[in-house]
Scaffold this motif. Structure first.
Motif, PDB file in Angstrom:
ATOM      1  N   LEU A  67      46.755  40.676  28.989  1.00 43.79           N
ATOM      2  CA  LEU A  67      45.662  41.620  29.196  1.00 43.79           C
ATOM      3  C   LEU A  67      46.116  43.074  29.111  1.00 43.79           C
ATOM      4  CD1 LEU A  67      43.859  39.858  32.199  1.00 43.79           C
ATOM      5  CD2 LEU A  67      43.205  39.777  29.788  1.00 43.79           C
ATOM      6  N   GLY A  68      47.418  43.292  29.199  1.00 40.65           N
ATOM      7  CA  GLY A  68      47.927  44.662  29.132  1.00 40.65           C
ATOM      8  C   GLY A  68      47.631  45.468  30.379  1.00 40.65           C
ATOM      9  N   VAL A  69      47.679  44.817  31.553  1.00 43.31           N
ATOM     10  CA  VAL A  69      47.466  45.502  32.830  1.00 43.31           C
ATOM     11  C   VAL A  69      48.675  45.291  33.728  1.00 43.31           C
ATOM     12  CG1 VAL A  69      44.956  45.319  32.728  1.00 43.31           C
ATOM     13  CG2 VAL A  69      46.257  43.514  33.833  1.00 43.31           C
ATOM     14  N   ARG A  70      48.836  46.190  34.701  1.00 43.98           N
ATOM     15  CA  ARG A  70      50.025  46.123  35.550  1.00 43.98           C
ATOM     16  C   ARG A  70      49.958  44.995  36.572  1.00 43.98           C
ATOM     17  NH1 ARG A  70      49.777  51.852  35.727  1.00 43.98           N
ATOM     18  NH2 ARG A  70      49.031  51.838  37.883  1.00 43.98           N
ATOM     19  N   ASN A  71      48.744  44.682  37.032  1.00 43.68           N
ATOM     20  CA  ASN A  71      48.617  43.711  38.126  1.00 43.68           C
ATOM     21  C   ASN A  71      47.572  42.653  37.813  1.00 43.68           C
ATOM     22  OD1 ASN A  71      50.239  45.314  40.286  1.00 43.68           O
ATOM     23  ND2 ASN A  71      48.736  46.792  39.525  1.00 43.68           N
ATOM     24  N   CYS A  72      47.958  41.398  37.942  1.00 47.25           N
ATOM     25  CA  CYS A  72      47.021  40.275  37.873  1.00 47.25           C
ATOM     26  C   CYS A  72      47.250  39.408  39.100  1.00 47.25           C
ATOM     27  CB  CYS A  72      47.224  39.453  36.601  1.00 47.25           C
ATOM     28  SG  CYS A  72      46.543  40.232  35.119  1.00 47.25           S
ATOM     29  N   ILE A  73      46.175  39.137  39.829  1.00 53.58           N
ATOM     30  CA  ILE A  73      46.258  38.350  41.055  1.00 53.58           C
ATOM     31  C   ILE A  73      45.433  37.092  40.866  1.00 53.58           C
ATOM     32  CG2 ILE A  73      45.915  38.303  43.546  1.00 53.58           C
ATOM     33  CD1 ILE A  73      45.715  41.667  41.982  1.00 53.58           C
ATOM     34  N   ALA A  74      46.088  35.945  40.811  1.00 52.06           N
ATOM     35  CA  ALA A  74      45.402  34.664  40.653  1.00 52.06           C
ATOM     36  C   ALA A  74      44.691  34.299  41.942  1.00 52.06           C
ATOM     37  CB  ALA A  74      46.394  33.577  40.263  1.00 52.06           C
ATOM     38  N   MET A  75      43.473  33.761  41.806  1.00 52.00           N
ATOM     39  CA  MET A  75      42.639  33.459  42.962  1.00 52.00           C
ATOM     40  C   MET A  75      42.080  32.048  42.853  1.00 52.00           C
ATOM     41  SD  MET A  75      42.716  36.503  44.489  1.00 52.00           S
ATOM     42  CE  MET A  75      41.286  36.923  45.461  1.00 52.00           C
ATOM     43  N   CYS A  76      41.560  31.543  43.981  1.00 50.58           N
ATOM     44  CA  CYS A  76      41.023  30.183  44.000  1.00 50.58           C
ATOM     45  C   CYS A  76      39.752  30.064  43.178  1.00 50.58           C
ATOM     46  CB  CYS A  76      40.782  29.718  45.427  1.00 50.58           C
ATOM     47  SG  CYS A  76      39.630  30.754  46.363  1.00 50.58           S
ATOM     48  N   ASN A  77      38.974  31.141  43.085  1.00 47.95           N
ATOM     49  CA  ASN A  77      37.789  31.173  42.219  1.00 47.95           C
ATOM     50  C   ASN A  77      37.334  32.621  42.070  1.00 47.95           C
ATOM     51  OD1 ASN A  77      35.694  31.755  44.343  1.00 47.95           O
ATOM     52  ND2 ASN A  77      36.276  29.719  45.067  1.00 47.95           N
ATOM     53  N   ALA A  78      36.425  32.848  41.149  1.00 49.89           N
ATOM     54  CA  ALA A  78      35.999  34.216  40.857  1.00 49.89           C
ATOM     55  C   ALA A  78      35.086  34.790  41.935  1.00 49.89           C
ATOM     56  CB  ALA A  78      35.291  34.253  39.500  1.00 49.89           C
ATOM     57  N   THR A  79      34.338  33.937  42.628  1.00 44.00           N
ATOM     58  CA  THR A  79      33.459  34.440  43.679  1.00 44.00           C
ATOM     59  C   THR A  79      34.263  35.044  44.814  1.00 44.00           C
ATOM     60  OG1 THR A  79      31.820  32.745  43.120  1.00 44.00           O
ATOM     61  CG2 THR A  79      31.574  33.852  45.242  1.00 44.00           C
TER      62      THR A  79
END
Length: 394
Positions: A67-79
């Motif tokens: 994505l070309g971003v500094r931070n990605c935080i994986a989550m249990c769901n989008a809500t």
């Protein structure tokens, strides 16, 4: 030809096509099964099933690169990702959102006692109409949520300008837009943060999951704390939080599907243009278009049905397709403003949202993805033509 299909040679004179097995919008894509099982076995051998395991860390790193971003935080769901991001940004009072979206966009705000203020859409783009936003801003307004519907970017630049002018927070609900771009830049790095859905029905899935992408390091750190009960270290809670963590098995699915991403998109692209060809020139039926200068995931085949021109309503067309095991879907009917609790809170909102009201009566989605064969698409197009022509009304 797929053995689950039961139809003739797709000609106008053949028997009405039908399908032994239901064809769904968003039937899950599955990448390399052997690779997935190998990762699962690795996970089981390690006995590290959740709590920021190596697969989650690897997925976050690869997502940041993609994505070309500094931070990605994986989550249990989008809500949950939307709820945590909203809280981490300190949003409160009122937040302006489009009503033509999945209800979770509004619920994520209402759950935190933030009032979603529905702004009508642009009927051409299906997105929130930026020309209407400023008149809806009040002293209680703290933010805007834009939605990249169908994977097509909403008015990113204009919304960014409005948010900056009025000192509002800006989140983009990018649930449909993984793998898409705006201005040659991958969706994921706009606004204060963008939230993706990796639900099973999305073309890229992690079984169930979501992701927050942001270039704001301070915001990312706060989200990481909040998704893990506020823990900093083993026994040091420094912030209020909840449980928004992605499990290792979901991350394993994500890593596996990431390896098949190009294949999924190519299948969607081929299916989309097969539908465009098959439905071309049909009165009252238009297929939404994508900007070929940008990256698209083509995960949705979206029709608008003009009842006067087609001679049949969208709902009647969906009903007739269902009778043939083609499980077409109405999206996002009837609009968030007509769902509870919003229809009780804002009983007259439908009078203020005429473009949303109209679009909600016209839009439908057709089956696509790796579970749909080109022969299926040809037969579906024949079926739609016959329904429009009045020869099939089941």
């Amino acid at each position: 030809m797929n053995p689950n299909a039961s139809f003739d040679n797709m000609t106008e004179s053949s028997a009405p096509p039908s399908f032994k097995e239901k064809l769904h919008v968003g039937r899950p894509n599955v990448g390399n099964r052997e690779a997935l099982l190998a990762r699962i076995n690795d996970m089981l051998d390690r006995r590290w099933l959740t709590n920021n395991g190596p697969f989650v860390q690897e997925l976050e790193q690869k997502m940041s690169e993609f994505l070309g971003v500094r931070n990605c935080i994986a989550m249990c769901n989008a809500t949950i990702a939307l709820e945590i991001t909203t809280r981490a940004l300190g949003m409160s009072g009122e937040v302006i959102v489009p009503p033509f979206t999945f209800v979770a966009t509004a619920h994520a705000l209402q759950w935190q006692e933030i009032t979603p203020v529905f702004c009508d859409i642009d009927p051409t783009t299906h997105h929130i109409d930026p020309k209407k936003i400023e008149s809806m801003i009040t002293p209680r307004t703290t933010g805007i949520v834009g939605v990249h519907l169908w994977g097509r970017p909403c008015a990113v630049n204009t919304l960014t300008e409005i948010a900056a002018k009025h000192k509002l927070k800006l989140i983009f609900d990018a649930a449909h837009a993984f793998g898409c771009s705006h201005g040659g830049r991958m969706i994921g790095g706009f606004g204060d943060a963008e939230v993706f859905s990796f639900h099973a029905t999305k073309f890229f899935n992690t079984f169930e999951g979501g992701l927050v992408a942001t270039d704001n390091d301070e915001l990312a750190q706060k989200i990481r704390l909040m998704k893990n009960f506020g823990f900093e270290g083993y026994d040091n809670v420094i912030y209020i939080g909840t449980n928004g963590k992605m499990t290792e098995i979901c991350a394993a699915m994500g890593l596996t599907n990431l390896e098949s991403l190009d294949e999924f998109i190519q299948t969607n692209h081929t299916n989309y243009y097969r539908y465009r060809q098959g439905l071309s020139g049909l009165p009252g039926v238009s297929v939404i278009e994508y900007n070929e200068a940008e990256r698209n995931n083509y995960q949705y085949v979206v029709l608008e049905i003009d009842e006067k021109m087609a001679g049949v309503s969208r709902d009647r067309l969906v009903e007739a397709l269902h009778a043939k095991n083609v499980i077409a879907r109405r999206y996002f009917y009837p609009g968030c403003h007509r769902m509870e609790p919003y229809r009780s809170y804002f009983p007259h909102s439908r009078l203020l949202l005429p473009k949303t009201e109209r679009l909600a009566r016209r839009v439908m989605l057709l089956p696509t993805g790796t579970a749909v064969e080109l022969e299926h698409i040809d037969a579906i197009c024949v079926l739609i033509k016959r329904i429009i022509n009045g020869s099939i009304l089941s």
